[in-house]
Design a protein around this motif. Sequence first.
Motif, PDB file in Angstrom:
ATOM      1  N   TRP A 175       0.959  -1.183  -0.127  1.00  0.00           N
ATOM      2  CA  TRP A 175      -0.139  -0.046  -0.115  1.00  0.00           C
ATOM      3  C   TRP A 175       0.979   1.167   0.059  1.00  0.00           C
ATOM      4  CZ3 TRP A 175      -4.143   1.479   4.392  1.00  0.00           C
ATOM      5  CH2 TRP A 175      -4.961   2.510   4.000  1.00  0.00           C
ATOM      6  N   ARG A 224      -5.160  -0.902  -1.094  1.00  0.00           N
ATOM      7  CA  ARG A 224      -5.865  -0.469   0.170  1.00  0.00           C
ATOM      8  C   ARG A 224      -6.767  -1.563   0.729  1.00  0.00           C
ATOM      9  NH1 ARG A 224      -8.793   5.330   1.761  1.00  0.00           N
ATOM     10  NH2 ARG A 224     -10.041   4.513   3.672  1.00  0.00           N
ATOM     11  N   ALA A 249      -4.226   6.309   4.526  1.00  0.00           N
ATOM     12  CA  ALA A 249      -5.482   6.707   3.827  1.00  0.00           C
ATOM     13  C   ALA A 249      -5.475   8.360   3.860  1.00  0.00           C
ATOM     14  CB  ALA A 249      -6.754   6.307   4.787  1.00  0.00           C
TER      15      ALA A 249
END
Length: 681
Positions: A523, A560, A593
């Motif tokens: 990620w 993700r 995020a």
Amino acid sequence: MSWLRALKGTARSGLTVERARLEPLAALRAAVGLALVIGAGLALLGPGAAASSAFGAFMAAIATFQQSWRPRPVLALASGLTLAVSTFVGYLVGASHTGLFLALLAAWTLVAGLLWAAGPTAGIIASGNVAVMLVTVTLPTSVAQAAGHAAMIAAGGVVQALLIVFFPVRRWGAQRDALADALAAEADYARRLRQDPVAPFDPAPLMRARAAATVTARQARRRPAELHGARGLAERIRPVLASLADPAVGGPGEGPGRDRVRELLAAAGDVLDAAAHAIRSGEPVRLPAPSPAVLKSPDTADLLTGAPLRAARRLAALLDDVLETARPGSGRTAAPGESMLRPTLPAMVPVVLTAVRAELRPGSPILRHAVRVTAVACAGYVIGQALPFGHGYWAPMASVMIMRPDFSQTYARAVARFGGTLVGVAVATGIVQVAQPGMYLSGFLAVVSAWLMYTLMRTGYAVAQLFVSAYVVFLLGMGGVRWDQTVPDRVALTLVGGVLAMIGYALYPAWETPRLRTRLADWIAAGGRYAAAVLDQYADPAGARRADVREALLAARDARIAWQEALDRAAGEPVRHRGLSHAAADGAGDALAAMGRCAMLLEAHVPDRGQAPVPGAADLAEALRTATGAGAKAVRERRVPQWDEVRAVLADWGAPGQGVLRGAAPQLLDSLDEVSEALRP
């Protein structure tokens, strides 16, 4: 988590009855198909052939309820035909020699386990066919009968496919729900941004909508106009919402400007909800009266200027496009060449082979699952034949149906299957003793049990298994088998199969917990590539490819989602964190995020091709690529990542960048620093 806590958690999960959206009409259609097949089989060929065809129709209907975007008739045909072939080949081999049948069972089960590499739908259908094949190969008594039974099984799949074609239930319902869910998620996001300008957004609904929008060429010619185009608009609305709400690059933090931003966000939420409802139901769009007036109010230009004003106008234009697209019958149906096309089933063969070949490596969880389920199925078959019960195939059948590639599902399904079987056979036995049903009444009760299973199968595996157990008791009773010849065997051997499945996973596990660092590193690298691709647009507005940003964004979303799914699976495993605690995982995930959100804000303000390059953007893009690649390597090696390259570029800028970069670039570095802080011992 200790083994005791893990077992308690999986047992509770397996026996949980969930509230789910039911599909009673689709369940009724599947039950009608089953009734037609059983009735024709009993009237024309006798109870043995009727039972075979019933299994074919039963499994074909189950295949149509799987989470797949392929046409439902195709799934029914694929399930029925593959089960027919498995049954015929299984009888030919099993009739001659038990050892040969055991070898065939091992080969069939290994292939079924490897097919999970092609996705859960392929894995579930393949596993179900192996399990049911263990039953259907016992019904014929000659090669001619075996061919006839295989033909009846295939006919069961054909009947279910024809019913779906001639009696459709809520056409394009799954695709409508996926697109409506994406728009509704953005409506909720807009409302949350009113209170929290940096609220997070889960991209899963957008990814699901994208998967639903990938169609076959035949589907592309028939897809309703309201399902074409709205997903792309939803993708473009999300960064506009975020950029309008964020004080760093959007509206002011306080005052009348912030109040107007909140009004715009509330109106956007109302419009998106109205569009979602219209697409889900196929009805006209019904808008709350104030929303269009707020979005097009002329005094917005008096309260907002610069980037926030451009975002407000862009939002209004995009929402107009959404409303136009969401009106049933509006627009045009896309030509196949304009759609994201899904390959046909024959064209999927090389794709599946490539996916399976990629899993043939040490440490692959799919390969471990295939080996594990093969060993357990073969052991269950040998034990079932050795025990003083009839119907010894129930032990391996239970194991194959229970086992999944991850720990939680396997153990939860083992508990659910035994509990559902116990209750189901008890209820069915009571009915048999009271009603003393004959052949046709037993067939009717089997159809009713199947209808209840189809209706309630999404509420939990235990509920579904309850009705499956009753279905099998009634179906075998249709052929004259007494309940006392099946019920004790089924309960005991289901317990044996469940215990074998649980022991098999414990002895040869595929834990997700040790792989969490790899998922996190993937990620980090994918997020860095996405941010760098966006910055490339600032560095060279005229020459940079817009498609590069989209490809990088999709890769970052995939990474993700893979991280989140791995985290969810690891949460129920009886394994230590091995260097990545729950707090570290949560902190690093939140920081990444936030980094993705910063890149999205930059993407919302990408300069036009005619504008001049932004100074420093190229250096920052290269620094991000280098730093996140090195940082991913550090995470895999259990080191704390460093971001010196990015820090040096921002320090050389003096003032932090130009335009939108002034607010967003430092946030990128802050997010990366938070990743390091979360991973610091």
